[in-house]
Scaffold this motif. Structure first.
Motif, PDB file in Angstrom:
ATOM      1  N   SER A  19      65.154   2.625  -1.018  1.00  0.00           N
ATOM      2  CA  SER A  19      65.981   3.307  -0.018  1.00  0.00           C
ATOM      3  C   SER A  19      65.177   3.652   1.224  1.00  0.00           C
ATOM      4  CB  SER A  19      66.591   4.578  -0.610  1.00  0.00           C
ATOM      5  OG  SER A  19      67.537   4.251  -1.593  1.00  0.00           O
ATOM      6  N   GLU A  20      63.935   4.117   1.013  1.00  0.00           N
ATOM      7  CA  GLU A  20      63.089   4.481   2.149  1.00  0.00           C
ATOM      8  C   GLU A  20      62.798   3.269   3.031  1.00  0.00           C
ATOM      9  OE1 GLU A  20      62.061   7.519  -1.057  1.00  0.00           O
ATOM     10  OE2 GLU A  20      62.653   5.427  -0.939  1.00  0.00           O
ATOM     11  N   LYS A  21      62.458   2.146   2.410  1.00  0.00           N
ATOM     12  CA  LYS A  21      62.128   0.946   3.183  1.00  0.00           C
ATOM     13  C   LYS A  21      63.342   0.428   3.934  1.00  0.00           C
ATOM     14  CE  LYS A  21      59.726  -3.460   2.951  1.00  0.00           C
ATOM     15  NZ  LYS A  21      59.111  -4.489   2.081  1.00  0.00           N
ATOM     16  N   ILE A  22      64.499   0.420   3.286  1.00  0.00           N
ATOM     17  CA  ILE A  22      65.736  -0.028   3.941  1.00  0.00           C
ATOM     18  C   ILE A  22      66.036   0.852   5.148  1.00  0.00           C
ATOM     19  CG2 ILE A  22      68.254  -0.074   3.653  1.00  0.00           C
ATOM     20  CD1 ILE A  22      67.662  -1.024   0.728  1.00  0.00           C
ATOM     21  N   PHE A  23      65.876   2.179   4.975  1.00  0.00           N
ATOM     22  CA  PHE A  23      66.123   3.118   6.068  1.00  0.00           C
ATOM     23  C   PHE A  23      65.195   2.857   7.250  1.00  0.00           C
ATOM     24  CE2 PHE A  23      68.421   7.369   5.333  1.00  0.00           C
ATOM     25  CZ  PHE A  23      69.583   6.691   5.045  1.00  0.00           C
ATOM     26  N   ILE A  24      63.931   2.665   6.957  1.00  0.00           N
ATOM     27  CA  ILE A  24      62.950   2.461   8.022  1.00  0.00           C
ATOM     28  C   ILE A  24      63.237   1.178   8.796  1.00  0.00           C
ATOM     29  CG2 ILE A  24      60.499   1.977   8.469  1.00  0.00           C
ATOM     30  CD1 ILE A  24      59.926   3.910   6.081  1.00  0.00           C
ATOM     31  N   GLU A  25      63.525   0.100   8.086  1.00  0.00           N
ATOM     32  CA  GLU A  25      63.822  -1.170   8.757  1.00  0.00           C
ATOM     33  C   GLU A  25      65.107  -1.071   9.569  1.00  0.00           C
ATOM     34  OE1 GLU A  25      63.762  -3.951   5.537  1.00  0.00           O
ATOM     35  OE2 GLU A  25      61.571  -4.183   5.598  1.00  0.00           O
ATOM     36  N   LEU A  26      66.108  -0.371   9.033  1.00  0.00           N
ATOM     37  CA  LEU A  26      67.361  -0.166   9.759  1.00  0.00           C
ATOM     38  C   LEU A  26      67.122   0.648  11.027  1.00  0.00           C
ATOM     39  CD1 LEU A  26      70.460  -0.349   9.946  1.00  0.00           C
ATOM     40  CD2 LEU A  26      70.576   1.675   8.461  1.00  0.00           C
ATOM     41  N   ALA A  27      66.346   1.719  10.909  1.00  0.00           N
ATOM     42  CA  ALA A  27      66.033   2.563  12.066  1.00  0.00           C
ATOM     43  C   ALA A  27      65.297   1.768  13.140  1.00  0.00           C
ATOM     44  CB  ALA A  27      65.200   3.754  11.625  1.00  0.00           C
ATOM     45  N   ASN A  28      64.329   0.965  12.725  1.00  0.00           N
ATOM     46  CA  ASN A  28      63.571   0.140  13.676  1.00  0.00           C
ATOM     47  C   ASN A  28      64.498  -0.786  14.463  1.00  0.00           C
ATOM     48  OD1 ASN A  28      61.126   1.255  12.895  1.00  0.00           O
ATOM     49  ND2 ASN A  28      60.584  -0.425  11.527  1.00  0.00           N
ATOM     50  N   HIS A  29      65.400  -1.445  13.772  1.00  0.00           N
ATOM     51  CA  HIS A  29      66.296  -2.403  14.434  1.00  0.00           C
ATOM     52  C   HIS A  29      67.307  -1.703  15.337  1.00  0.00           C
ATOM     53  CE1 HIS A  29      65.276  -6.393  12.733  1.00  0.00           C
ATOM     54  NE2 HIS A  29      64.732  -5.661  11.786  1.00  0.00           N
ATOM     55  N   LEU A  30      67.813  -0.554  14.914  1.00  0.00           N
ATOM     56  CA  LEU A  30      68.747   0.196  15.765  1.00  0.00           C
ATOM     57  C   LEU A  30      68.060   0.665  17.038  1.00  0.00           C
ATOM     58  CD1 LEU A  30      70.612   2.268  13.048  1.00  0.00           C
ATOM     59  CD2 LEU A  30      71.695   0.674  14.640  1.00  0.00           C
ATOM     60  N   HIS A  31      66.819   1.103  16.898  1.00  0.00           N
ATOM     61  CA  HIS A  31      66.051   1.579  18.050  1.00  0.00           C
ATOM     62  C   HIS A  31      65.796   0.445  19.057  1.00  0.00           C
ATOM     63  CE1 HIS A  31      63.077   3.854  20.323  1.00  0.00           C
ATOM     64  NE2 HIS A  31      62.278   2.810  20.238  1.00  0.00           N
ATOM     65  N   ILE A  32      65.437  -0.711  18.540  1.00  0.00           N
ATOM     66  CA  ILE A  32      65.080  -1.840  19.425  1.00  0.00           C
ATOM     67  C   ILE A  32      66.316  -2.503  20.020  1.00  0.00           C
ATOM     68  CG2 ILE A  32      64.046  -4.142  19.451  1.00  0.00           C
ATOM     69  CD1 ILE A  32      62.137  -3.113  17.220  1.00  0.00           C
ATOM     70  N   ASN A  33      67.335  -2.745  19.188  1.00  0.00           N
ATOM     71  CA  ASN A  33      68.468  -3.562  19.619  1.00  0.00           C
ATOM     72  C   ASN A  33      69.585  -2.773  20.290  1.00  0.00           C
ATOM     73  OD1 ASN A  33      67.420  -6.098  18.591  1.00  0.00           O
ATOM     74  ND2 ASN A  33      67.845  -5.322  16.547  1.00  0.00           N
ATOM     75  N   PHE A  34      69.710  -1.491  19.970  1.00  0.00           N
ATOM     76  CA  PHE A  34      70.822  -0.729  20.543  1.00  0.00           C
ATOM     77  C   PHE A  34      70.366   0.536  21.259  1.00  0.00           C
ATOM     78  CE2 PHE A  34      72.733  -3.273  17.150  1.00  0.00           C
ATOM     79  CZ  PHE A  34      73.767  -3.878  17.858  1.00  0.00           C
ATOM     80  N   GLU A  35      69.057   0.746  21.321  1.00  0.00           N
ATOM     81  CA  GLU A  35      68.474   1.819  22.120  1.00  0.00           C
ATOM     82  C   GLU A  35      69.009   3.199  21.754  1.00  0.00           C
ATOM     83  OE1 GLU A  35      68.845   0.750  26.240  1.00  0.00           O
ATOM     84  OE2 GLU A  35      67.133  -0.604  26.111  1.00  0.00           O
ATOM     85  N   TYR A  36      69.158   3.443  20.472  1.00  0.00           N
ATOM     86  CA  TYR A  36      69.458   4.804  20.031  1.00  0.00           C
ATOM     87  C   TYR A  36      68.174   5.627  20.055  1.00  0.00           C
ATOM     88  CZ  TYR A  36      74.114   3.497  18.355  1.00  0.00           C
ATOM     89  OH  TYR A  36      75.420   3.083  18.292  1.00  0.00           O
ATOM     90  N   ASP A  37      68.339   6.918  20.247  1.00  0.00           N
ATOM     91  CA  ASP A  37      67.224   7.854  20.139  1.00  0.00           C
ATOM     92  C   ASP A  37      67.132   8.243  18.658  1.00  0.00           C
ATOM     93  OD1 ASP A  37      65.260   9.701  20.479  1.00  0.00           O
ATOM     94  OD2 ASP A  37      66.527  11.205  21.442  1.00  0.00           O
ATOM     95  N   ILE A  38      66.198   7.629  17.961  1.00  0.00           N
ATOM     96  CA  ILE A  38      66.115   7.780  16.507  1.00  0.00           C
ATOM     97  C   ILE A  38      65.074   8.827  16.127  1.00  0.00           C
ATOM     98  CG2 ILE A  38      65.642   6.608  14.319  1.00  0.00           C
ATOM     99  CD1 ILE A  38      68.086   5.448  15.589  1.00  0.00           C
ATOM    100  N   GLU A  39      65.445   9.699  15.192  1.00  0.00           N
ATOM    101  CA  GLU A  39      64.492  10.617  14.572  1.00  0.00           C
ATOM    102  C   GLU A  39      64.504  10.416  13.062  1.00  0.00           C
ATOM    103  OE1 GLU A  39      64.172  14.462  17.560  1.00  0.00           O
ATOM    104  OE2 GLU A  39      65.339  14.649  15.713  1.00  0.00           O
ATOM    105  N   MET A  40      63.334  10.465  12.473  1.00  0.00           N
ATOM    106  CA  MET A  40      63.191  10.424  11.022  1.00  0.00           C
ATOM    107  C   MET A  40      62.874  11.834  10.537  1.00  0.00           C
ATOM    108  SD  MET A  40      63.458   7.689   9.149  1.00  0.00           S
ATOM    109  CE  MET A  40      63.770   5.934   9.404  1.00  0.00           C
ATOM    110  N   VAL A  41      63.800  12.447   9.833  1.00  0.00           N
ATOM    111  CA  VAL A  41      63.589  13.774   9.276  1.00  0.00           C
ATOM    112  C   VAL A  41      63.209  13.603   7.813  1.00  0.00           C
ATOM    113  CG1 VAL A  41      64.579  16.061   8.912  1.00  0.00           C
ATOM    114  CG2 VAL A  41      65.393  14.638  10.813  1.00  0.00           C
ATOM    115  N   CYS A  42      62.048  14.119   7.433  1.00  0.00           N
ATOM    116  CA  CYS A  42      61.573  13.890   6.061  1.00  0.00           C
ATOM    117  C   CYS A  42      61.125  15.193   5.409  1.00  0.00           C
ATOM    118  CB  CYS A  42      60.446  12.867   6.044  1.00  0.00           C
ATOM    119  SG  CYS A  42      59.074  13.253   7.131  1.00  0.00           S
TER     120      CYS A  42
END
Length: 372
Positions: A19-42
């Motif tokens: 789940s962690e790896k899927i989340f990280i890869e998803l966040a990376n792609h959203l940040h690059i391709n759609f320019e969302y302001d992404i935060e990882m809260v852990c």
């Protein structure tokens, strides 16, 4: 001024986990391709997976030891943050996130990913009580989420029925197809493929993965054929599975290689990929074996294998816990390998990360429209 919409991902840590790896890869792609302001809260920022997170994504470290301990700092985060959407995964995290939103009275939209069944009857009794409590909380709280994401069609039906949910959307886990193919060309860190037939299984060494049945089936196979079994993964049943291998006098033919950063060369070089699971959500290792166009034998467990393998067209499906049937299919496949499948028949675009990210983007747009 930053006009990007903020989306926050909640995860326990950056330790190795699906789940962690899927989340990280998803966040990376959203940040690059759609320019969302992404935060990882852990809960805490420990773990090697932090190294694959895009450096421009902020990490909000709650500095706690467990998900339950992080509820108060997460409530403060919700009150102070201008995040439009919080997305979480794994049942205990989802429950905490929803409770925190209710207490904080935040207007942030909540998306929870549920990627596993809530059946309890297949689990050891010691786990049943905990699972039943979690199921009860899910039944009460998941209705409060703005959307529940399921990673398979059959699991979505199961969640709707068991939890009486309406807003359930199916979005598969995304994979970088070409990257997996490229990594599969590397040499494995340990070579077991010199003129010998090899069976590979990948998964957590835990009850639901059914690896004890695979080991017992392999014992029957080994009486007929000279071959080896490689198991990749770590987990709580490692000692039990090692002892089972010794009891069946198979310790020289079964190799437990633990967690492998790059498992793909082992899958690529194998003769057969086997998934012996008792229960799943949407098994990633099975998808990865399909991406590498391997001959596959999988249990027809709930949920995912039937969907991934298109009702058995892309690999053999067998009943769960049936060691004799599994052994028979392995022997047949080793003696008479199935023909290589055409790429077009694999329908891999359904798992391509670029398509999965687009689906999340559409969902985010729907949730952040005015008057939603």
């Amino acid at each position: 001024m930053n006009n990007k919409k903020k989306v926050s991902f909640f995860l326990p840590s950056f330790r190795t986990g699906g789940s962690e790896k899927i989340f990280i890869e998803l966040a990376n792609h959203l940040h690059i391709n759609f320019e969302y302001d992404i935060e990882m809260v852990c809960v805490n920022n420990e773990g090697k997976l932090k190294n694959i997170l895009n450096k421009n994504i902020r990490i909000i470290n709650l500095k706690k030891n467990s998900v339950s301990e992080s509820i108060l700092p997460f409530i403060r985060y919700l009150r102070d943050s201008n995040s439009k959407i919080i997305i979480s995964s794994m049942s205990h995290c989802n429950i905490m996130v929803i409770i925190s939103k209710l207490i904080s009275r935040s207007k942030t939209k909540i998306i929870v990913r549920e990627c596993s069944s809530i059946y309890v009857k297949i689990l050891p009794f010691s786990l049943n009580i905990k699972k039943r409590i979690i199921k009860l909380l899910m039944k009460i709280l998941y209705k409060k989420a703005d959307y529940v994401i399921s990673n398979s069609l059959d699991l979505a039906k199961h969640l709707k029925k068991e939890l009486n949910l309406k807003k359930v959307k199916v979005i598969y886990n995304g994979y970088e197809l070409e990257r997996i193919k490229e990594l599969s060309l590397e040499e494995p860190s340990q070579n077991f493929f010199n003129n010998q037939k090899v069976i590979v299984a990948v998964g957590r060494l835990s009850h639901e993965k059914g690896l004890d049945f695979l080991i017992k089936a392999f014992g029957l196979v080994r009486k007929e054929l000279d071959c080896k079994l490689i198991i990749l993964g770590e987990g709580p049943l490692k000692k039990i599975l090692l002892n089972l291998s010794k009891d069946l006098c198979l310790e020289k033919d079964i190799h437990f290689l633990g967690y492998q950063k790059n498992p793909y060369p082992y899958i690529k070089k194998s003769n057969i990929f086997v998934l012996p699971s008792i229960i799943e959500g949407l098994p990633g290792a099975l998808i990865q074996a399909l991406i590498l166009n391997k001959n596959i034998i999988s249990t027809n467990c709930k949920f995912g294998p039937r969907e991934i393998l298109k009702n058995g067209k892309l690999g053999k499906l067998i009943p769960i816990k049936d060691k004799k049937r599994l052994a028979k299919e392995i022997i047949n496949e080793l003696n008479n390998p199935s023909p290589i499948k055409k790429q077009i028949d694999l329908d891999l675009d359904r798992f391509h990360m670029k398509n999965i990210v687009k689906k999340y983007n559409l969902l985010f747009k729907e949730l952040t429209k005015p008057n939603i």
